[in-house]
Design an enzyme around this catalytic site. Sequence first.
Site: not given
Length: 498
Positions: A172, A176, A280
């Site tokens: 999944k 965006r 990140c």
Amino acid sequence: MSTIGHLINGQLINPDGRTAAVFNPATGEVQRHVALASTLTVREAIEAADAAFPAWRDTPPVKRARIMFRFKELLESNAQQICTLIGQEHGKISHDAAGELQRGIENVEYACGAPELLKGEHSRNVGPNIDSWSEFQSLGVVAGVTPFNFPVMVPLWMVPMALVCGNCFILKPSERTPSATLFIAQLLHEAGLPPGVLNVVNGDKEAVDALLFDPRIQAVSFVGSTPIAEYIYRTASAQGKRCQALGGAKNHAIVMPDADLDNAVNSLLGAAFGSSGERCMALSVAVAVGDAVADALVGKLAEAMQGLKFGAHDEASNDFGPVITAEHRSKVVGYIDSAEMQGARIVVDGRSPRVAGYENGFFVGATLIDGVTANMQSYRAEIFGPVLQIIRVKTMDEAMQLINNHEYGNGTCIYTRDGEAARYFSDRIQVGMVGINIPLPVPVASHSFGGWKRSLFGDLHAYGPDGVRFYTRRKTITQRWPSANVREGAEFSMPTLK
């Protein structure tokens, strides 16, 4: 305007139902739509994977690896198209997208070693005529939920290793940035992957929850923000699933008095502003030890930042592009505003950028903030934008305490010429990934990626050796073939070897 659908059982499908807009963040315009999978669509994908699993589980690892070898070649030969899709939907500059793809390919290369990685452990004669061995067996149907900022690399952290370990996969991706992810899934089928082994369902929370609550899903991998990581981990664990959920970060760089400041500045520029700070592992805080270092660092950074260039993805001379949405741009600007209101000094202000020809794009310029303190909202939160904050401390221990006290523990680094200081830092810092004069200490594919504290929920890190462990179950078999001429009596005590 086209609508991006799903890939189920080897076929592209586009069922009627809800859709979401996919923007070009450089222009602010809707360029396509993406279908949002219903629970029924997700179940259809799981059924396809469940049906494909027995044959794929029994496929020899060397044959699975051969598909990955062909997949690697297809990724390389289609690199330009992949990077264009990343740039169109994320805004990432072409050279940065190429780097993302290359780091993903390295994980495919590692997965090509499946015959070696999946070898078990064997011990002969652990007891009289008794042999024992361990096997690494597949889990079944597993799922991955991946973020917008790395639509190719992060799926390649998960999918190749899960597949070579004999699992079937439901992916999944972020709604965006769905196109590049769907395209590489199609390349995997072109490489020879059987239908149903990998399925892609685009969607939002409804699709994620369908994966979390379906009992046929054995394990879930996630990369994204900490609140969602915690939700996914708790929900999946409550359903008895194995889960690794990688969350947010607040990555610090300590700049020591003996650091090579010119090299440190160049490193910080790329680590803070590359990919618009939407990593990140972005370095968002520089902790300067001593005011003399801080003053020099701020001065050099402010000067160097004047030469940074940002704009559309297809202009290779740009250093970085827009942020992902108008809403996220407002959020990033809001953190800059809050820092200023709480007493920090905006040295370089990127809140009102001008990009000729892209006036409606979701741009935030490179921003430098000095005088930040640990109680400020902008320090506590993960900004996820092109913002670098400076904190001033007096000692290295004070800098380390600041890092250790933060709720996140993803990545960190230190700039120093002192080997003793570097060793002290790496031994005592409470962070999962550490760099010594390296601003983005992202492990290579043969190691594993993961933070500490609220940057990771679960026991195993992503890809590398931990990836093999996550996507397999260990089964230990102990075997004896007694002699036909020997009859043994019953044993009621715990078996031991004396």
